[in-house]
Design an enzyme around this catalytic site. Sequence first.
Site, PDB file in Angstrom:
ATOM      1  N   HIS A 123      41.359  37.198  50.763  1.00  0.00           N
ATOM      2  CA  HIS A 123      41.068  38.026  49.587  1.00  0.00           C
ATOM      3  C   HIS A 123      40.253  37.219  48.589  1.00  0.00           C
ATOM      4  O   HIS A 123      40.546  36.044  48.342  1.00  0.00           O
ATOM      5  CB  HIS A 123      42.381  38.485  48.944  1.00  0.00           C
ATOM      6  CG  HIS A 123      42.197  39.223  47.645  1.00  0.00           C
ATOM      7  ND1 HIS A 123      42.514  38.672  46.420  1.00  0.00           N
ATOM      8  CD2 HIS A 123      41.721  40.477  47.393  1.00  0.00           C
ATOM      9  CE1 HIS A 123      42.248  39.544  45.462  1.00  0.00           C
ATOM     10  NE2 HIS A 123      41.777  40.646  46.020  1.00  0.00           N
ATOM     11  N   HIS A 169      34.140  37.649  40.498  1.00  0.00           N
ATOM     12  CA  HIS A 169      35.257  38.570  40.273  1.00  0.00           C
ATOM     13  C   HIS A 169      34.972  39.301  38.976  1.00  0.00           C
ATOM     14  O   HIS A 169      35.099  38.732  37.889  1.00  0.00           O
ATOM     15  CB  HIS A 169      36.566  37.789  40.198  1.00  0.00           C
ATOM     16  CG  HIS A 169      37.780  38.638  40.373  1.00  0.00           C
ATOM     17  ND1 HIS A 169      39.050  38.197  40.086  1.00  0.00           N
ATOM     18  CD2 HIS A 169      37.917  39.915  40.824  1.00  0.00           C
ATOM     19  CE1 HIS A 169      39.909  39.164  40.338  1.00  0.00           C
ATOM     20  NE2 HIS A 169      39.250  40.203  40.788  1.00  0.00           N
TER      21      HIS A 169
END
Length: 574
Positions: A123, A169
Amino acid sequence: MAYKQHFKFCFCFKRMFRLREAEPPESMKIIFQQYSENDVMTVDHLHRFLIEVQEEQNASKDSAQAIFNSTHKLLKFLPRKGLTLDIFIRYLLTDDQNGPLRPLGVHHDMSAPLAHYFLYTSHNSYLTGNQLSSDSSTGPIVDALKRGVRVIELDLWPNSKKNDVEVRHGGTLTRPVDLIKCLHAIKENAFSASEYPVVITFEDHLKQTLQAKVAKMVTKTFGEMLYRNDAENLEVFPSPGSLKRKILISTKPPKEYLDEESSMEIEDSQKQGSSDEEQTQNTYKKKLGATDKVLLDEDEDQIFPEYRSLIAIHAGKPKGGIDDCLIDTNTVRRLSLSEQELENAVKTHGAAIIRFTQRNLLRVYPKGMRLDSSNYDPMLGWTHGAQMVALNMQGHAKFLWIMKGMFRANGGCGYVKKPDFLLRVGDPNNRVFNPSAPPPVQKFLRVTVYLGEGWSREFRHTHFDRFSPPDFFVKVAIAGVPADEDRKQTRAIEDEWLPVWDQSFEFSLRVPELAVLRIEALEYDTTGVPDFGGQTCLPISELRNGIRVVPLNDKKGNQYKHVRLLMRFEMRSA
């Protein structure tokens, strides 16, 4: 040979400890007596030991002689006299061929559809640390691929000038890395640990002009390595065996873009009195609840055609509730659920999830509040057939160790075939496997922890305790379906670098196919929080019987040079 260690005590005093060679465990003495004569083990004795204790039915007298020869070369004993008890134990501890797992290589059937396998999945693969403020880099991607990870996640965002694509992110303080660097890193390292396909999941926050740029980048970088699916509506995924050394792209095209509104939200929050990190974290938390609603499927006709042609595994989350998500159409696809969504869904739709994953792919990812890159228990996903259980590779704790243990199976190729009971169809009552109501006990596993060594060569003599040698103990646990989970531990051996426990434990296994054996060495601390002394996780499906050397790893999963345990594994049917 004994030697001494000194520990400072109360400033002006020293405590002296005489360190000795460990006394062999009593149960090992008994086994040696059974396979020796006059305290000497000959080649014939060793051959019988390999067959009867180690359960190596194909062992020959020549293989026993080869062990004699290699042990003689390594330990410098006289082969004509045979093995003494001490040399026999040294052989068991030092033989590279005496590990705990069967040396089977890739042995699962690799010709089934992708949906029939668990895939080693990461992830936010590009992050170097926490999910809020760490750097994005190609380093974690390279490290993951070298460890056998087969699914890499990249979050695609426009750069500040809106003319190029970067990986970061979104909505956090994480610093970006150029997409092209990530693609080159994947190309150069994709098949360093395994020849089986690598899946890149794009979390796409781009408009058409940048999608076109991504299409050109991906096509030019991967060339013939890129797998393109020509079928308009794919009914069955191809097999990993047919996709060796191929790169697959999986993404869902966005319906809306979190661009100007998100940036304005961050700017407004930073103009107020709080710190950048506090405000950015609050903004990120707000967005988490909206992300799944915003990034839904788009009409694919509106997507740049070359970009659309890249997508080998189509992803999407239909509007509506979990019932709509789990509709099994003729066209296979990938669905993503957060760990919380999965936890809630299995309470009412457990059987439907397993049916869905018999043809389609399910990806599970950590909840957004795990800003410290911690992880969740992957077993819930695996026991419900989820193929892509994505964990944060930046963390170093129990659940990541379990994942690494699971994917040591099947030669460490990153693909583990799901057990047949998760794939079975055709039950007259349309029933499927229920992890909460597993079958009766199938196997019994007896684990004996004999002794450990190597800490004195790996650590400073005051690493564990400033005033005395360490007090080691070992935890042995089962990770699996709830009914199989269990934990035992040895007693702590005081003031000993070479502890001998000689303790046995028995575990009952209802679903051994999904069970992982977790082994952790710890040092007793009077504060109540034990010090870490090494760990490893082993897939029980590939555990081999017999007395085996078990090398231990550090928290990051890197194997220590010297720290190891001598253990025995005895698996029998119920």
